[in-house]
Structure formats: structure tokens, C-alpha cells
Design a protein around this motif. Structure first.
Motif, PDB file in Angstrom:
ATOM      1  N   ALA A 115       5.516   9.814 -31.269  1.00  0.00           N
ATOM      2  CA  ALA A 115       6.533  10.348 -32.228  1.00  0.00           C
ATOM      3  C   ALA A 115       6.465  11.935 -31.968  1.00  0.00           C
ATOM      4  O   ALA A 115       7.484  12.763 -32.115  1.00  0.00           O
ATOM      5  N   ALA A 116       5.096  12.280 -32.178  1.00  0.00           N
ATOM      6  CA  ALA A 116       5.084  13.794 -32.200  1.00  0.00           C
ATOM      7  C   ALA A 116       5.136  14.431 -31.022  1.00  0.00           C
ATOM      8  O   ALA A 116       5.672  15.621 -31.034  1.00  0.00           O
ATOM      9  N   ALA A 117       4.664  13.893 -29.970  1.00  0.00           N
ATOM     10  CA  ALA A 117       5.037  14.516 -28.620  1.00  0.00           C
ATOM     11  C   ALA A 117       6.722  14.357 -28.451  1.00  0.00           C
ATOM     12  O   ALA A 117       7.177  15.464 -27.822  1.00  0.00           O
ATOM     13  N   GLY A 118       7.474  13.496 -28.814  1.00  0.00           N
ATOM     14  CA  GLY A 118       8.881  13.576 -28.636  1.00  0.00           C
ATOM     15  C   GLY A 118       9.383  14.583 -29.674  1.00  0.00           C
ATOM     16  O   GLY A 118      10.287  15.208 -29.033  1.00  0.00           O
ATOM     17  N   LEU A 119       9.005  14.617 -30.696  1.00  0.00           N
ATOM     18  CA  LEU A 119       9.613  15.657 -31.744  1.00  0.00           C
ATOM     19  C   LEU A 119       9.140  17.202 -31.154  1.00  0.00           C
ATOM     20  O   LEU A 119      10.014  18.118 -31.284  1.00  0.00           O
ATOM     21  N   SER A 120       7.853  17.252 -30.418  1.00  0.00           N
ATOM     22  CA  SER A 120       7.757  18.653 -29.749  1.00  0.00           C
ATOM     23  C   SER A 120       8.695  19.134 -28.967  1.00  0.00           C
ATOM     24  O   SER A 120       9.189  20.111 -28.723  1.00  0.00           O
TER      25      SER A 120
END
Length: 145
Positions: free
Chosen positions: A90-95
Motif C-alpha cells: 500500500a505504501a509503495a502504491g500510494l508513493s
């Protein structure tokens, strides 16, 4: 004298877990940012999209379907930040999402100063994804069983 073994280095990265204090800081950030993306960012795009488009003529006008898609991605990312196994993904996608938001502000909306906040968020999300990288390995192992 130690011998450099790249395979051992990658094995250590896959099993890396942050320390107790760093873990608490990460969870605090993940919960606060997750709630922000669910309640303040993505939620309004899904609940009142027409009002957002009508009341903000100074903002960049985007197609209605794209606004809904962005809202869904933001809510899904916010939820994913608070699920331990999905936090790195999720953090990678939101970045990626926040970098694209900054680029949209800078190049399409011609307001580069408005792109600073999304870039700060992107840096935070990259750090979260890096610190939670072991969850990616755990998720991959779970899916390949």
C-alpha cells in the motif's frame, strides 16, 4: 576477514524487521496517513464527487470516472496501510499516486508549489515501504503456497 556474499545480504533484507521504537513510529504514521486518505482525501471523492467538481473550479478539472478511480485507490491505499501484511504494498502504491499528483500539479495545473506536499508524502511512503519490506516477502510466500 569477512567475505562479501550478496545472497546473504538479500536474505537479511527479506527478514529485516524494524526495532520497537521505529515500529511504533511507523504504525503511528501508517494509521494517521491511512485515516487521512480514507476520510479526508479519498472518501469525499467517492461520497460527494459532483460537489467537489462543482465547488472547485480553480482546480484542475478531470473526468468524473478518473476522480472516482483516484478516490477508490486512495481509500484502498489507506486501508492497506493499516493492514500489516499489505502495508508495504500500500505504501509503495500510494508513493506512486502521490508522485503522479505532484507531477499533475506541477506540469498540468501549472502550480508547482502545490506539488510539494504530495512529494513529502511520497518520501514518507517510500520510507514506510522500505521499512516494511519484509511484509512483501511474507505476502509473496503466502500467495505462492
Amino acid at each position: 576477514m569477512t567475505t562479501a556474499n550478496p545472497a546473504a545480504h538479500f536474505a537479511d533484507d527479506a527478514t529485516y524487521r524494524p526495532g520497537k521504537i521505529r515500529n511504533r513510529v511507523l504504525w503511528t504514521l501508517q494509521i494517521v496517513l491511512g485515516l487521512f486518505f480514507i476520510i479526508a482525501s479519498g472518501g469525499p471523492k467517492l461520497v460527494i464527487p459532483n460537489t467537489l467538481m462543482d465547488n472547485a473550479p480553480e482546480n484542475l478539472t478531470i473526468p468524473f470516472g478518473l476522480l472516482i478511480f483516484i478516490g477508490i485507490v486512495e481509500v484502498a491505499g489507506g486501508i492497506g496501510l493499516m493492514v500489516p501484511r499489505l502495508s508495504a504494498l500500500a505504501a509503495a502504491g500510494l508513493s506512486v499516486l502521490t508522485v503522479l499528483a505532484a507531477a499533475t500539479q506541477a506540469f498540468i495545473a501549472d502550480k508547482p508549489a502545490m506539488g510539494i506536499f504530495p512529494l513529502v508524502l511520497a518520501a514518507i511512503f517510500v520510507w514506510i515501504a522500505y521499512e516494511r519490506r519484509a511484509t512483501l516477502t511474507d505476502l509473496r510466500n503466502t500467495l505462492t503456497r
